[in-house]
Motif scaffolding. Structure first.
Motif, PDB file in Angstrom:
ATOM      1  N   PRO A 186      -6.825 -16.773   1.079  1.00 31.09           N
ATOM      2  CA  PRO A 186      -7.223 -17.142  -0.192  1.00 31.09           C
ATOM      3  C   PRO A 186      -6.240 -17.181  -1.407  1.00 31.09           C
ATOM      4  CG  PRO A 186      -8.282 -15.163   1.119  1.00 31.09           C
ATOM      5  CD  PRO A 186      -6.913 -15.512   1.767  1.00 31.09           C
ATOM      6  N   LEU A 187      -5.077 -16.963  -0.999  1.00 33.83           N
ATOM      7  CA  LEU A 187      -4.027 -17.215  -2.161  1.00 33.83           C
ATOM      8  C   LEU A 187      -2.763 -17.817  -1.418  1.00 33.83           C
ATOM      9  CD1 LEU A 187      -4.542 -14.335  -4.446  1.00 33.83           C
ATOM     10  CD2 LEU A 187      -4.794 -16.493  -5.173  1.00 33.83           C
ATOM     11  N   PRO A 188      -1.698 -18.300  -2.071  1.00 33.93           N
ATOM     12  CA  PRO A 188      -0.314 -18.625  -1.466  1.00 33.93           C
ATOM     13  C   PRO A 188       0.310 -17.502  -1.202  1.00 33.93           C
ATOM     14  CG  PRO A 188      -0.652 -19.360  -3.773  1.00 33.93           C
ATOM     15  CD  PRO A 188      -1.956 -19.042  -3.521  1.00 33.93           C
ATOM     16  N   LEU A 189       1.034 -17.329  -0.380  1.00 32.81           N
ATOM     17  CA  LEU A 189       1.873 -16.275  -0.116  1.00 32.81           C
ATOM     18  C   LEU A 189       1.310 -14.911  -0.030  1.00 32.81           C
ATOM     19  CD1 LEU A 189       4.578 -17.541  -2.792  1.00 32.81           C
ATOM     20  CD2 LEU A 189       4.764 -17.784  -0.311  1.00 32.81           C
ATOM     21  N   LEU A 190       0.208 -14.764   0.223  1.00 35.47           N
ATOM     22  CA  LEU A 190      -0.759 -13.656   0.166  1.00 35.47           C
ATOM     23  C   LEU A 190      -0.136 -12.422   1.251  1.00 35.47           C
ATOM     24  CD1 LEU A 190      -3.231 -12.321  -0.843  1.00 35.47           C
ATOM     25  CD2 LEU A 190      -4.496 -13.140   1.087  1.00 35.47           C
ATOM     26  N   ARG A 191       0.411 -13.154   2.263  1.00 35.06           N
ATOM     27  CA  ARG A 191       0.830 -12.074   3.245  1.00 35.06           C
ATOM     28  C   ARG A 191       1.879 -11.408   2.877  1.00 35.06           C
ATOM     29  NH1 ARG A 191      -0.611 -10.844   8.151  1.00 35.06           N
ATOM     30  NH2 ARG A 191       1.761 -10.582   8.799  1.00 35.06           N
ATOM     31  N   VAL A 192       2.966 -12.159   2.247  1.00 34.18           N
ATOM     32  CA  VAL A 192       4.188 -11.560   1.639  1.00 34.18           C
ATOM     33  C   VAL A 192       4.102 -10.676   0.348  1.00 34.18           C
ATOM     34  CG1 VAL A 192       6.573 -12.262   0.911  1.00 34.18           C
ATOM     35  CG2 VAL A 192       5.354 -13.555   2.646  1.00 34.18           C
ATOM     36  N   LEU A 193       3.179 -11.300  -0.481  1.00 32.77           N
ATOM     37  CA  LEU A 193       3.199 -10.709  -2.020  1.00 32.77           C
ATOM     38  C   LEU A 193       2.017  -9.825  -2.060  1.00 32.77           C
ATOM     39  CD1 LEU A 193       4.644 -13.717  -4.050  1.00 32.77           C
ATOM     40  CD2 LEU A 193       5.832 -11.903  -3.026  1.00 32.77           C
ATOM     41  N   GLY A 194       0.912 -10.042  -1.509  1.00 33.40           N
ATOM     42  CA  GLY A 194      -0.352  -9.323  -1.806  1.00 33.40           C
ATOM     43  C   GLY A 194      -1.041 -10.064  -2.961  1.00 33.40           C
ATOM     44  N   PRO A 195      -2.179  -9.821  -3.051  1.00 32.67           N
ATOM     45  CA  PRO A 195      -3.295 -10.670  -4.146  1.00 32.67           C
ATOM     46  C   PRO A 195      -2.436 -10.235  -5.650  1.00 32.67           C
ATOM     47  CG  PRO A 195      -4.164  -8.484  -3.535  1.00 32.67           C
ATOM     48  CD  PRO A 195      -2.865  -8.644  -2.547  1.00 32.67           C
ATOM     49  N   GLU A 196      -2.029  -9.390  -6.177  1.00 33.95           N
ATOM     50  CA  GLU A 196      -1.525  -9.183  -7.470  1.00 33.95           C
ATOM     51  C   GLU A 196      -0.695 -10.119  -8.039  1.00 33.95           C
ATOM     52  OE1 GLU A 196      -2.595  -5.150  -5.482  1.00 33.95           O
ATOM     53  OE2 GLU A 196      -1.069  -6.864  -5.192  1.00 33.95           O
ATOM     54  N   ILE A 197       0.446 -10.384  -7.103  1.00 36.98           N
ATOM     55  CA  ILE A 197       1.643 -11.352  -7.360  1.00 36.98           C
ATOM     56  C   ILE A 197       1.248 -12.564  -6.904  1.00 36.98           C
ATOM     57  CG2 ILE A 197       4.031 -11.462  -7.601  1.00 36.98           C
ATOM     58  CD1 ILE A 197       2.878  -9.162  -9.026  1.00 36.98           C
ATOM     59  N   PRO A 348       1.978  -6.085   4.930  1.00 36.45           N
ATOM     60  CA  PRO A 348       0.673  -6.258   4.405  1.00 36.45           C
ATOM     61  C   PRO A 348      -0.042  -5.099   4.428  1.00 36.45           C
ATOM     62  CG  PRO A 348       1.131  -8.498   5.971  1.00 36.45           C
ATOM     63  CD  PRO A 348       2.361  -7.491   6.012  1.00 36.45           C
ATOM     64  N   GLY A 349      -0.643  -4.652   3.552  1.00 35.63           N
ATOM     65  CA  GLY A 349      -1.394  -3.458   3.678  1.00 35.63           C
ATOM     66  C   GLY A 349      -0.731  -2.199   3.657  1.00 35.63           C
ATOM     67  N   GLU A 350       0.652  -1.956   3.564  1.00 34.23           N
ATOM     68  CA  GLU A 350       1.296  -0.928   3.694  1.00 34.23           C
ATOM     69  C   GLU A 350       1.679  -0.336   2.436  1.00 34.23           C
ATOM     70  OE1 GLU A 350       4.526  -0.882   6.465  1.00 34.23           O
ATOM     71  OE2 GLU A 350       3.122  -1.292   8.239  1.00 34.23           O
ATOM     72  N   TYR A 351       1.222  -0.955   1.332  1.00 34.73           N
ATOM     73  CA  TYR A 351       1.656  -0.505  -0.343  1.00 34.73           C
ATOM     74  C   TYR A 351       0.294   0.071  -0.764  1.00 34.73           C
ATOM     75  CZ  TYR A 351      -0.018  -5.096  -2.307  1.00 34.73           C
ATOM     76  OH  TYR A 351      -0.674  -5.920  -2.460  1.00 34.73           O
ATOM     77  N   LEU A 370       4.742   0.142  -4.199  1.00 36.45           N
ATOM     78  CA  LEU A 370       5.119   1.555  -4.010  1.00 36.45           C
ATOM     79  C   LEU A 370       3.971   2.041  -2.917  1.00 36.45           C
ATOM     80  CD1 LEU A 370       6.084   0.981  -7.047  1.00 36.45           C
ATOM     81  CD2 LEU A 370       5.881   3.559  -7.190  1.00 36.45           C
ATOM     82  N   ALA A 371       4.443   2.696  -2.218  1.00 34.56           N
ATOM     83  CA  ALA A 371       3.555   3.547  -1.303  1.00 34.56           C
ATOM     84  C   ALA A 371       3.781   5.077  -1.449  1.00 34.56           C
ATOM     85  CB  ALA A 371       4.034   3.162   0.324  1.00 34.56           C
ATOM     86  N   ARG A 372       2.688   5.788  -1.644  1.00 31.39           N
ATOM     87  CA  ARG A 372       2.885   7.165  -2.198  1.00 31.39           C
ATOM     88  C   ARG A 372       4.224   7.494  -3.043  1.00 31.39           C
ATOM     89  NH1 ARG A 372       2.173   6.055   2.981  1.00 31.39           N
ATOM     90  NH2 ARG A 372       4.316   6.071   3.377  1.00 31.39           N
ATOM     91  N   GLY A 373       4.247   6.660  -4.055  1.00 27.43           N
ATOM     92  CA  GLY A 373       5.357   6.810  -5.016  1.00 27.43           C
ATOM     93  C   GLY A 373       6.612   6.367  -4.783  1.00 27.43           C
ATOM     94  N   ARG A 374       6.653   5.946  -3.627  1.00 29.69           N
ATOM     95  CA  ARG A 374       8.202   5.309  -3.275  1.00 29.69           C
ATOM     96  C   ARG A 374       8.174   3.804  -3.346  1.00 29.69           C
ATOM     97  NH1 ARG A 374      10.972   8.518   1.388  1.00 29.69           N
ATOM     98  NH2 ARG A 374      12.924   7.835   0.366  1.00 29.69           N
ATOM     99  N   VAL A 375       9.233   3.288  -3.875  1.00 32.42           N
ATOM    100  CA  VAL A 375       9.480   1.793  -3.883  1.00 32.42           C
ATOM    101  C   VAL A 375       9.945   1.203  -2.516  1.00 32.42           C
ATOM    102  CG1 VAL A 375      10.724   0.158  -4.782  1.00 32.42           C
ATOM    103  CG2 VAL A 375      10.175   2.081  -6.178  1.00 32.42           C
ATOM    104  N   LEU A 376       8.987   0.335  -2.142  1.00 28.69           N
ATOM    105  CA  LEU A 376       9.303  -0.478  -0.845  1.00 28.69           C
ATOM    106  C   LEU A 376      10.273  -1.739  -0.997  1.00 28.69           C
ATOM    107  CD1 LEU A 376       5.883   0.063   0.925  1.00 28.69           C
ATOM    108  CD2 LEU A 376       7.981   1.367   1.013  1.00 28.69           C
ATOM    109  N   ALA A 377       9.756  -2.451  -2.153  1.00 26.40           N
ATOM    110  CA  ALA A 377      10.247  -3.631  -2.298  1.00 26.40           C
ATOM    111  C   ALA A 377      10.291  -3.812  -3.946  1.00 26.40           C
ATOM    112  CB  ALA A 377       9.755  -4.722  -1.868  1.00 26.40           C
TER     113      ALA A 377
END
Length: 413
Positions: A186-197, A348-351, A370-377
């Motif tokens: 549905p969006l470019p780069l969706l798996r890498v960046l998620g829908p927000e970015i 994908p799906g882990e944040y 972030l996941a559970r308040g910790r920065v992943l990337a």
């Protein structure tokens, strides 16, 4: 013919590197700097080692000349005692004999071996992929052919809205060529960046006149007289084109490792010191699935920075260094007036949230996953000199303070 054996070389052994891309060439350089004896660098391309990022960026656009992509001058290898063999294919690895078997039957003995065999473009399972005018981008020659296609075309179709597809799209639009991008997500780069970015990149390309066909299936590449003339979509829509560029990912070149009986699982499995299941064989670059202590998992990182740093790290390990590789995944892109750097890793799906520092619409911001308040990337867009503080957050060397880190008025450093 038997080559020089594993016992040769000033240090009592020959170090062989199979794959003369960035990871292999930088590994050979590090082996020489580390005092290795005989160093043999084997590459199946006729070209001496070169950098790949320019192939979809400034070299493709013509702003960097051919000499600017090579890693070293032509005489550098001989001057540094590195036996560079170009246009030579490694046929097999004989682990019992500690030899690499070349396609012509020659055997090159090794004390330690590095597999830096890289990857190949993934091919589409549709009709028409072998037509003239259908291009994949991996080599210097590929980039030359795509550049020629851009110069001679009024309209092209790009299949795949990943990094390569979007960078080629930007190069074509800058040259004034009409571009249609076909993407199944549905969006470019969706798996890498998620829908927000990912939406930022969709907006960017639409603003530059790209016809984005998202959430769209490709049925076939159409052609006439052996040459591509466009594509047919899953809903039978036909789009004409003078050339088609396919950028749907890459596949690691694991054939040598598999045939040699090494552990392979979406890449050659290695530990944090780039060692395979055979302690005398290492792997680095696109082909390696490396253990990252920072993420407590194996990852296969396909980006330039991994080859740049992973090749030398593997070389040091071949020479006895026991230091684990702890360099965080990093990549960058340049598209139109957008420059970006990304540090860390998030699947994908882990944040569970994205915190933005700045405004997405201005395309000057930093995003934190972030996941559970910790920065992943973290990713900085058109904001520079912040990769070190982002890396500290990803490494959890300091805690994430939402109010402070999301406020552009407070320096990240």
């Amino acid at each position: 013919m038997a080559g020089d054996g594993a016992g040769d070389g000033a240090d009592g052994g020959t170090h062989v590197v199979v794959g003369a891309g960035l990871a292999g060439a930088k590994a050979a350089e590090a082996l020489r700097e580390g005092g290795a004896g005989r160093v043999v660098l084997i590459g199946d391309e006729q070209e001496r080692p070169y950098d790949r990022p320019p192939l979809s960026k400034d070299y493709l656009q013509g702003s960097t000349g051919r000499d600017g992509v090579y890693l070293h001058p032509a005489d550098w290898y001989a001057e540094h005692g590195i036996e560079l063999r170009t246009g030579v294919r490694a046929h097999a690895v004989d682990r019992d004999a500690h030899e690499v078997v070349l396609a012509d039957g020659e055997r090159v003995g090794y004390r330690k071996l590095l597999l830096a065999t890289g990857s190949s473009p993934r091919r589409l399972p549709v009709g028409g992929v072998d037509l003239d005018g259908v291009h994949h981008l991996r080599t210097l020659g590929d980039s030359d052919r795509i550049a020629a296609a851009i110069r001679s075309s009024s309209r092209i179709v790009v299949i795949g809205a990943g990094w390569i597809g979007l960078e080629v799209t930007a190069a074509a639009r800058i040259a004034g060529v009409a571009v249609t991008v076909i993407e199944s997500a549905p969006l470019p780069l969706l798996r890498v960046l998620g829908p927000e970015i990912a939406e930022v990149f969709a907006t960017l390309h639409r603003e530059h006149g790209v016809d984005l066909r998202l959430d769209t299936d490709l049925a076939e590449i159409r052609g006439r007289d052996g040459r591509a003339t466009g594509v047919r979509l899953g809903d039978d829509t036909e789009i004409d084109a003078d050339a088609v560029v396919v950028g749907v990912g890459i596949t690691p070149n694991t054939d040598l490792a598999e045939a040699a009986g090494l552990e392979v699982a979406d890449g050659v499995v290695v530990d944090a010191r780039h060692r395979t299941s055979d302690p005398d064989v290492h792997a680095a670059g696109d082909v390696a699935r490396l253990w990252y202590p920072a993420f407590d998992r194996h990852l296969r990182v396909e980006h330039w920075d991994n080859a740049l740093n992973g090749g030398p790290a593997a070389a040091r390990a071949m020479l006895g260094d026991e230091t684990p590789y702890d360099h965080l995944p990093y990549f960058f892109t340049d598209q139109y007036d957008l420059g970006m750097e990304y540090t860390g890793y998030v699947a994908p799906g882990e944040y569970d949230e994205v915190v933005v520092r700045g405004e997405l619409g201005s395309r000057e911001f930093v995003a934190f996953w972030l996941a559970r308040g910790r920065v992943l990337a973290g990713m900085n867009v058109n904001i520079w000199d912040v990769t070190d503080p982002i890396a500290r957050l990803v490494r959890h060397e300091e805690g994430f303070d939402r109010a402070r880190h999301a406020d552009p008025a407070v320096p990240l450093a």
